[in-house]
Design an enzyme around this catalytic site. Structure first.
Site, PDB file in Angstrom:
ATOM      1  N   CYS A 168       0.824  -1.200   0.000  1.00  0.00           N
ATOM      2  CA  CYS A 168       0.000   0.000   0.000  1.00  0.00           C
ATOM      3  C   CYS A 168       0.860   1.252   0.000  1.00  0.00           C
ATOM      4  O   CYS A 168       2.083   1.203  -0.009  1.00  0.00           O
ATOM      5  CB  CYS A 168      -0.900   0.008   1.231  1.00  0.00           C
ATOM      6  SG  CYS A 168      -1.768  -1.538   1.526  1.00  0.00           S
ATOM      7  N   ARG A 220      -4.905   1.448  -0.590  1.00  0.00           N
ATOM      8  CA  ARG A 220      -4.787   0.004  -0.400  1.00  0.00           C
ATOM      9  C   ARG A 220      -4.661  -0.776  -1.706  1.00  0.00           C
ATOM     10  O   ARG A 220      -5.423  -0.556  -2.657  1.00  0.00           O
ATOM     11  CB  ARG A 220      -6.004  -0.516   0.376  1.00  0.00           C
ATOM     12  CG  ARG A 220      -5.893  -2.001   0.709  1.00  0.00           C
ATOM     13  CD  ARG A 220      -7.119  -2.543   1.408  1.00  0.00           C
ATOM     14  NE  ARG A 220      -6.954  -3.965   1.678  1.00  0.00           N
ATOM     15  CZ  ARG A 220      -7.940  -4.805   1.962  1.00  0.00           C
ATOM     16  NH1 ARG A 220      -9.191  -4.348   2.058  1.00  0.00           N
ATOM     17  NH2 ARG A 220      -7.702  -6.084   2.174  1.00  0.00           N
ATOM     18  N   LEU A 274      -4.446  -9.681   0.872  1.00  0.00           N
ATOM     19  CA  LEU A 274      -5.014 -10.620   1.842  1.00  0.00           C
ATOM     20  C   LEU A 274      -6.320 -10.050   2.387  1.00  0.00           C
ATOM     21  O   LEU A 274      -6.391  -8.869   2.727  1.00  0.00           O
ATOM     22  CB  LEU A 274      -4.036 -10.854   2.999  1.00  0.00           C
ATOM     23  CG  LEU A 274      -2.715 -11.553   2.656  1.00  0.00           C
ATOM     24  CD1 LEU A 274      -1.768 -11.491   3.840  1.00  0.00           C
ATOM     25  CD2 LEU A 274      -2.966 -12.997   2.243  1.00  0.00           C
ATOM     26  N   ASN A 276       2.024  -0.719   5.639  1.00  0.00           N
ATOM     27  CA  ASN A 276       2.382  -1.149   4.286  1.00  0.00           C
ATOM     28  C   ASN A 276       3.286  -2.365   4.404  1.00  0.00           C
ATOM     29  O   ASN A 276       4.333  -2.299   5.037  1.00  0.00           O
ATOM     30  CB  ASN A 276       3.109  -0.013   3.556  1.00  0.00           C
ATOM     31  CG  ASN A 276       3.691  -0.454   2.225  1.00  0.00           C
ATOM     32  OD1 ASN A 276       3.160  -1.343   1.561  1.00  0.00           O
ATOM     33  ND2 ASN A 276       4.798   0.160   1.831  1.00  0.00           N
ATOM     34  N   GLU A 299       3.742  -7.003   4.239  1.00  0.00           N
ATOM     35  CA  GLU A 299       3.190  -8.344   4.423  1.00  0.00           C
ATOM     36  C   GLU A 299       3.925  -9.028   5.568  1.00  0.00           C
ATOM     37  O   GLU A 299       5.164  -9.052   5.590  1.00  0.00           O
ATOM     38  CB  GLU A 299       3.349  -9.203   3.157  1.00  0.00           C
ATOM     39  CG  GLU A 299       2.666  -8.668   1.907  1.00  0.00           C
ATOM     40  CD  GLU A 299       1.150  -8.734   1.958  1.00  0.00           C
ATOM     41  OE1 GLU A 299       0.601  -9.403   2.871  1.00  0.00           O
ATOM     42  OE2 GLU A 299       0.513  -8.121   1.088  1.00  0.00           O
ATOM     43  N   ASP A 349      -3.333  -9.455   7.852  1.00  0.00           N
ATOM     44  CA  ASP A 349      -2.143  -9.339   8.692  1.00  0.00           C
ATOM     45  C   ASP A 349      -2.085  -7.982   9.389  1.00  0.00           C
ATOM     46  O   ASP A 349      -1.431  -7.832  10.421  1.00  0.00           O
ATOM     47  CB  ASP A 349      -0.868  -9.588   7.874  1.00  0.00           C
ATOM     48  CG  ASP A 349      -0.714  -8.667   6.685  1.00  0.00           C
ATOM     49  OD1 ASP A 349      -1.728  -8.099   6.237  1.00  0.00           O
ATOM     50  OD2 ASP A 349       0.419  -8.515   6.188  1.00  0.00           O
ATOM     51  N   ILE A 358      11.511 -10.453 -19.702  1.00  0.00           N
ATOM     52  CA  ILE A 358      11.673  -9.402 -20.706  1.00  0.00           C
ATOM     53  C   ILE A 358      12.724  -9.858 -21.704  1.00  0.00           C
ATOM     54  O   ILE A 358      13.797 -10.343 -21.331  1.00  0.00           O
ATOM     55  CB  ILE A 358      12.118  -8.072 -20.046  1.00  0.00           C
ATOM     56  CG1 ILE A 358      10.968  -7.472 -19.246  1.00  0.00           C
ATOM     57  CG2 ILE A 358      12.614  -7.081 -21.088  1.00  0.00           C
ATOM     58  CD1 ILE A 358       9.801  -6.992 -20.076  1.00  0.00           C
ATOM     59  N   GLY A 362      14.135 -12.518  -7.268  1.00  0.00           N
ATOM     60  CA  GLY A 362      15.345 -13.171  -6.771  1.00  0.00           C
ATOM     61  C   GLY A 362      16.323 -12.251  -6.074  1.00  0.00           C
ATOM     62  O   GLY A 362      17.489 -12.602  -5.901  1.00  0.00           O
TER      63      GLY A 362
END
Length: 621
Positions: free
Chosen positions: A2, A48, A52, A74, A76, A99, A293, A367
């Site tokens: 968010c 927002r 979840l 903001n 997770e 959460d 890409i 990654g």
């Protein structure tokens, strides 16, 4: 994921219209819902992006049942379900499955100690309406941004600096000279600085407390320096270490696959993203979505490798092929959403792949973090050699320096610069700097601020480690925390896409920090232990291929499609006011580039991005 914004002011009434307009600047970070909560002396806003619990019950700002606490959050928290079980003994009534509510109730129960229990990425503020106090915190590595401004019983915070500027117009176009000098060396503005005077970043692993008296306290709640090499690894069978790392990675990927919306994986075809994609495929046991890409210019194209991995794991793989026009078309998004100067040209393909993936998914795995944790950079091979050279007598190093300077070789000239540095940290700051030996053109006669930044970080690190360990610690703090993570956050959130980094799981980070470096760089093999894990998941051609970054033909663009755009900024003398560079030096630099005398692209692009940033801000004011 968010956009957060808030202001508490005990001196003046907050202009709500200005607040609404400021919050709108964060809409791209969370377009699903907008809410503003007005309290005495305070306004809190939230944009927002629903990931979840998609219901209204999980909207923010969220208040505790008694109305004392308000959270604006903001991020997770990946272990929120297990925390919810612990909290349910005291809390029978939950209004959401989010959460956010778990973070709020965790603070109610454990106070500041709740931070140690969170596994995830976050930047949040909790307002205590009884004590009239703000508690703000940022995650361990700095995946999520946190900016703030404190003055005269007023406190403003946000996901980005631009809304703070709009709410505090006195800050417009007042730039921090030290931040600009740091930017010219690094290509980014490192925490705790911001390019604007008065605005700061909360560092990763820190929390702050601010109250009505305008007392501001900042403390560290987590630090990579608390974790040192574990001697017991020297007495454990290598296969056990491989198994342990594999288990940690699988657990991390599984946690990051929790979502109420579709998830994909950025797949470059390199080791890091390929291993994440393969593990995600194994865990889900259903076809996952992967995105790459491709470039029409074969020099930069890696789709052969990403397609190989996609075929190997059976993913639903999509490739977007780009030419220079396609990449330049994201320049508007770059200018609009990168509200501090940032010169990593990989931002362009990251923006492009984020826009591409967002058509199908709202969450992607990436990654990032593997190179810093598992010895992936070639710099770690070089730094050990320079450490040996530093042990030579100074007169001998000066002779070598002089001889190398006589040879018309750019690489030898850079090596000659390195061997005259006074310590290994100065050498590494030089290696990591985009300005290299161009910093001599800066009028400032003070100590190199980039070396100063690195040295201050180094002084807090554990004693008696190797140069390679110090280099990787500096990269974790600055190259990753201040640079690459900011690039991924800004690029993905420009298109309302949440990026998750499995390698930066708390348990993996702390495991890697305790791992002897021989498991990271062994017999000249980078990421040795990670490659051993990957051997169970990927083709050998992927595991053994040379590392390659997200390269963009900036050098060619500056001679072609971006030449006019660049010159318009370079030749505007008004943009150089109070900057530690001058127009004649930049003109010479551009001429050197056009003539092809040497590769000056990183520093030249760095300067042009700064000039463009100054011009854009001047036009907005």
């Amino acid at each position: 994921m968010c956009g957060i914004l808030g202001k508490v002011d005990f001196n003046e009434k907050i202009n709500k219209d200005d607040f609404v307009q400021s919050l709108a600047l964060l809409r791209h970070r969370g377009p699903d819902n907008k809410n503003i909560l007005e309290l005495p002396n305070a306004l809190f806003g939230h944009q927002r992006l629903s990931i979840l619990d998609l219901s209204k019950n999980a909207d923010q700002p969220m208040q505790s049942s008694d109305g004392r606490y308000t959270i604006i959050y903001n991020g997770e928290i990946y272990n929120f379900k297990s925390l919810k079980k612990q909290l349910s003994n005291d809390n029978k009534h939950w209004k959401s499955n989010s959460d956010t509510e778990v973070v709020l109730k965790s603070y109610e129960k454990w106070g500041i100690d709740c931070l140690d229990k969170f596994e995830g990425m976050f930047a949040f503020v909790i307002w205590d309406n009884l004590k009239k106090q703000i508690f703000g915190a940022r995650d361990r590595i700095g995946v999520k941004p946190f900016y703030y401004y404190s003055k005269n019983q007023s406190f403003t915070f946000s996901s980005r600096p631009s809304p703070i500027i709009k709410l505090n117009k006195n800050l417009q176009n007042h730039f921090n000279l030290k931040s600009i000098e740091l930017y010219l060396h690094a290509g980014y503005v490192p925490a705790p600085y911001s390019v604007y005077k008065g605005i700061c970043q909360l560092k990763p692993g820190q929390y702050l407390l601010w109250n009505q008296k305008s007392d501001l306290k900042i403390k560290e709640w987590w630090s990579s320096n608390k974790f040192i090499e574990k001697k017991e690894f020297n007495f454990i069978n290598e296969s056990e270490i491989i198994d342990k790392l594999e288990c940690l990675l699988l657990e991390s990927v599984e946690k990051r696959l929790i979502s109420d919306v579709p998830i994909g994986v950025f797949l470059s075809g390199g080791l890091d993203s390929s291993l994440i994609a393969s593990m995600a495929s194994k865990i889900k046991r259903t076809q996952i979505k992967t995105y790459s890409i491709g470039f029409e210019n074969n020099k930069y194209d890696e789709t052969y490798y990403s397609s190989m991995v996609a075929n190997h794991i059976g993913s639903d793989h999509k490739i977007k092929f780009l030419n220079h026009t396609d990449l330049l078309n994201v320049l508007d998004e770059f200018e609009n959403n990168f509200d501090e100067p940032f010169s990593d040209s990989a931002s362009f393909p990251t923006l492009a792949i984020s826009k591409f993936a967002r058509k199908d998914v709202k969450v992607v795995l990436s990654g990032d973090g593997s190179d810093e944790l598992f010895g992936g950079y070639n710099y770690y091979k070089f730094i050990e050699k320079f450490h040996l050279i530093l042990k030579s007598p100074l007169f001998l190093r000066n002779i070598i320096h002089y001889l190398f300077k006589l040879v018309p070789s750019h690489k030898l000239n850079l090596i000659s610069e390195c061997i005259t540095k006074k310590d290994i940290i100065e050498i590494y700051s030089f290696m990591r700097s985009v300005s290299k030996n161009f910093h001599n053109s800066h009028p400032s006669k003070t100590i190199n601020p980039f070396y100063e930044l690195y040295y201050e970080s180094f002084k807090k690190m554990p004693k008696n480690e190797t140069p390679q360990q110090y280099a990787s610690r500096l990269d974790l703090l600055h190259t990753l925390g201040d640079g690459y993570l900011q690039k991924v956050d800004l690029s993905s959130m420009s298109f309302s896409l949440e990026a998750r980094e499995p390698y930066l799981d708390k348990n993996i980070v702390e495991f890697a920090l305790g791992l002897p470096f021989k498991y990271k760089l062994s017999k000249n093999i980078s990421k040795y232990i990670l490659k051993r894990v990957a051997s169970n998941y990927l083709p050998k051609e992927i595991i053994n291929r040379s590392k390659k970054g997200f390269e963009v033909p900036i050098s060619e663009w500056l001679k072609g499609p971006l030449k006019k755009w660049s010159l318009e900024r370079i030749e505007d003398n008004t943009l150089y006011h109070n900057l530690p560079i001058n127009i004649n030096d930049v003109r010479k630099l551009f001429k050197v580039h056009l003539k092809g005398y040497r590769n000056v692209t990183p520093y030249l692009w760095n300067v042009i991005i700064l000039l463009n940033f100054i011009q854009k801000n001047r036009n907005l004011s």
